[in-house]
Every structure is written in C-alpha cells, then in structure tokens.
Write an enzyme that holds these catalytic residues in place. Structure first.
Site, PDB file in Angstrom:
ATOM      1  N   GLY A 273     -39.727  13.368  45.696  1.00 15.03           N
ATOM      2  CA  GLY A 273     -38.621  12.773  45.333  1.00 15.03           C
ATOM      3  C   GLY A 273     -37.550  12.117  46.602  1.00 15.03           C
TER       4      GLY A 273
ATOM      5  CD  GLU B  57     -34.967  18.799  46.914  1.00 10.69           C
ATOM      6  OE1 GLU B  57     -35.432  17.611  46.454  1.00 10.69           O
ATOM      7  OE2 GLU B  57     -35.768  19.923  46.354  1.00 10.69           O
ATOM      8  CG  ASP B  58     -35.282  14.157  44.601  1.00 10.91           C
ATOM      9  OD1 ASP B  58     -35.248  15.546  44.767  1.00 10.91           O
ATOM     10  OD2 ASP B  58     -36.006  13.697  43.581  1.00 10.91           O
TER      11      ASP B  58
ATOM     12  CG  ASP C 201     -32.895  19.888  36.693  1.00 11.02           C
ATOM     13  OD1 ASP C 201     -32.377  20.384  36.097  1.00 11.02           O
ATOM     14  OD2 ASP C 201     -33.374  18.602  36.494  1.00 11.02           O
TER      15      ASP C 201
ATOM     16  CG  PHE D  61     -35.476  13.268  31.933  1.00 13.63           C
ATOM     17  CD1 PHE D  61     -36.195  14.560  32.381  1.00 13.63           C
ATOM     18  CD2 PHE D  61     -36.160  11.778  32.323  1.00 13.63           C
ATOM     19  CE1 PHE D  61     -37.253  14.345  33.242  1.00 13.63           C
ATOM     20  CE2 PHE D  61     -37.230  11.848  33.068  1.00 13.63           C
ATOM     21  CZ  PHE D  61     -37.827  12.971  33.635  1.00 13.63           C
ATOM     22  CB  VAL D  62     -31.303  10.908  35.878  1.00 12.09           C
ATOM     23  CG1 VAL D  62     -30.156  10.927  35.155  1.00 12.09           C
ATOM     24  CG2 VAL D  62     -31.472  12.127  36.851  1.00 12.09           C
TER      25      VAL D  62
HETATM   26  C1  PRP Z   1     -37.784  17.760  41.841  1.00 19.19           C
HETATM   27  C2  PRP Z   1     -36.840  17.716  42.935  1.00 19.19           C
HETATM   28  C3  PRP Z   1     -36.561  18.837  43.279  1.00 19.19           C
HETATM   29  C4  PRP Z   1     -36.756  19.857  42.208  1.00 19.19           C
HETATM   30  C5  PRP Z   1     -35.389  20.342  41.590  1.00 19.19           C
HETATM   31  O1  PRP Z   1     -38.868  17.966  42.178  1.00 19.19           O
HETATM   32  O2  PRP Z   1     -37.214  16.872  44.065  1.00 19.19           O
HETATM   33  O3  PRP Z   1     -37.503  19.343  44.358  1.00 19.19           O
HETATM   34  O4  PRP Z   1     -37.282  19.190  41.317  1.00 19.19           O
HETATM   35  O5  PRP Z   1     -35.601  21.200  40.512  1.00 19.19           O
HETATM   36  P1  PRP Z   1     -35.051  22.639  40.177  1.00 19.19           P
HETATM   37  O6  PRP Z   1     -33.770  22.559  41.151  1.00 19.19           O
HETATM   38  O7  PRP Z   1     -34.985  22.638  38.867  1.00 19.19           O
HETATM   39  O8  PRP Z   1     -35.981  23.416  41.221  1.00 19.19           O
HETATM   40  P2  PRP Z   1     -40.174  17.769  41.347  1.00 19.19           P
HETATM   41  O9  PRP Z   1     -40.895  19.152  41.212  1.00 19.19           O
HETATM   42  O10 PRP Z   1     -39.922  16.918  40.190  1.00 19.19           O
HETATM   43  O11 PRP Z   1     -41.335  16.919  42.334  1.00 19.19           O
HETATM   44  P3  PRP Z   1     -41.029  15.445  42.823  1.00 19.19           P
HETATM   45  O12 PRP Z   1     -40.186  15.303  43.612  1.00 19.19           O
HETATM   46  O13 PRP Z   1     -42.535  15.230  43.314  1.00 19.19           O
HETATM   47  O14 PRP Z   1     -41.170  14.550  41.748  1.00 19.19           O
END
Ligand code: PRP
Length: 184
Positions: free
Chosen positions: A48, A103-104, A107, A156-157
């Site tokens: 991300g 980070e993107d 959550d 959900f974005v």
């Molecule tokens: C997303 C995002 C963070 C994490 C945040 O990654 O990039 O790393 O989720 O979630 P949290 O705060 O609930 O732990 P994802 O696991 O979706 O992988 P991606 O970046 O490859 O889509």
C-alpha cells in the site's frame, strides 16, 4: 487510472489527488524540520505504501534512502490479528540509522505496533512514523504517529495504494467503494 475509469464503482471521493499532494507537501516540511539535514531511511510497508513513498520522498529536502518491508497477518487470513510474519525483510541494517516508517493507512494499528517493536529491537538511532491516512475509530492499540496526513472515518476506502481484492490501488485519490462492488 482516474475517476472516469471506475465510474459507478466509487461512491464518493473522500480525499482528492490535489488534497493529498498539498498535505504531503506540508508533511515533508514537518519531516525536514525534524531531521534538520540528518540522513533518514524511509521504510515503506508493501504494497500500500508505494504511492506515499514515491510522492513523499520526492518532496523531502532531507537526504533519504529507501527500503521496503512486506508483512502479513499470520494464519487465519483475518487481517489485523496483530500476529505478523515477515514476507520480505529490509535489505539494510538499521542499527544507528534514523528510520521513518511510511504507511498508507493505520487501521487497527496492530500491524504498525508489531512493526515498531520489531524495528526497535534492531536499535535504530531513531524511529518515527508517517502515514497518509489514519482511522481513529478503528484503533485497537494506541500507537504514537509522528506525521499523519488525514484522519478519516471508519469506512472501507480504496485508492492511493489502498486496494479491494487487489484492485483500485492505482487511483490517484482516496474514495469509498460503492456497496454493489463488495456485495453490500
Ligand atoms: C494495510 C496497510 C497497513 C495495514 C494497516 O496493509 O498498508 O500495513 O493494512 O492495518 P492495521 O492498522 O489494521 O494493522 P494490507 O495488510 O492491506 O496489505 P497491502 O498494503 O499489501 O494492501
């Protein structure tokens, strides 16, 4: 890819490409002010964070290098279990290095919380966090974040690196998905 390419699939644009760009410019200034010319290693969390890394890094005056980690929640497939395994580790030794995690989105905060503990054990000179998005209402653990682009509602974005089943990452804005896309 832009809004016209996903017509009917995006319910609303939460943050436009222009708003992201303007906020990243401000964040880069905050980051430069902190490091004051010291070098920093930007650690992007795949997948991300690729957009954030590319755009934020180019706005920094601070001399920066890049490295990447890929992590995944362990086992069950339920995201944000807090138990994380490393799919791809850093290529470099961060001992005595200024590290800025990019980070993107934060959550639940569980991924980041695990990552902080993991990277701290490698004894960096400093460890700070920058994220484009944060969902305060979704937090399961409190994590101190040094640079936050936008606090957003617990929806959900997708877009700007964020995906739904692998799609929509390449949108230049952040938006919510139309319910029919995810069967809602
Ligand atoms: C997303 C995002 C963070 C994490 C945040 O990654 O990039 O790393 O989720 O979630 P949290 O705060 O609930 O732990 P994802 O696991 O979706 O992988 P991606 O970046 O490859 O889509």
């Amino acid at each position: 890819m832009d809004a016209k390419d996903v017509e009917g699939e995006i319910e609303k644009v939460l943050i436009s490409a222009e708003e992201i760009d303007a906020r990243l410019t401000e964040m880069a200034a905050e980051i430069d002010a902190y490091y004051q010319g010291e070098k920093v290693l930007l650690v992007g969390v795949l997948n991300g964070a690729v957009m954030a890394m590319a755009d934020l890094s180019r706005k920094l005056s601070t001399p920066a290098q890049m490295d990447w980690m890929a992590v995944s929640s362990y086992g069950s497939g339920t995201k944000s279990s807090g138990v994380v395994r490393i799919l791809k580790d850093l290529a470099s030794d961060i001992h005595d290095v200024n590290v800025l995690i990019v980070e993107d989105i934060i959550d639940s905060g569980l991924t980041l919380s695990w990552l902080i503990a993991n990277l701290k054990s490698r004894e960096p000179k400093s460890l700070r966090i920058a994220t484009v998005l944060r969902k305060p209402e979704a937090a399961k653990v409190e994590v101190h974040v040094d640079h936050v682009g936008f606090d957003i509602p617990n929806e959900f974005v997708v877009g700007y690196g964020l995906d739904y089943a692998g799609d929509y990452r390449t949108l230049p804005f952040v938006g919510t998905l139309a319910p029919h896309v995810y069967g809602g």
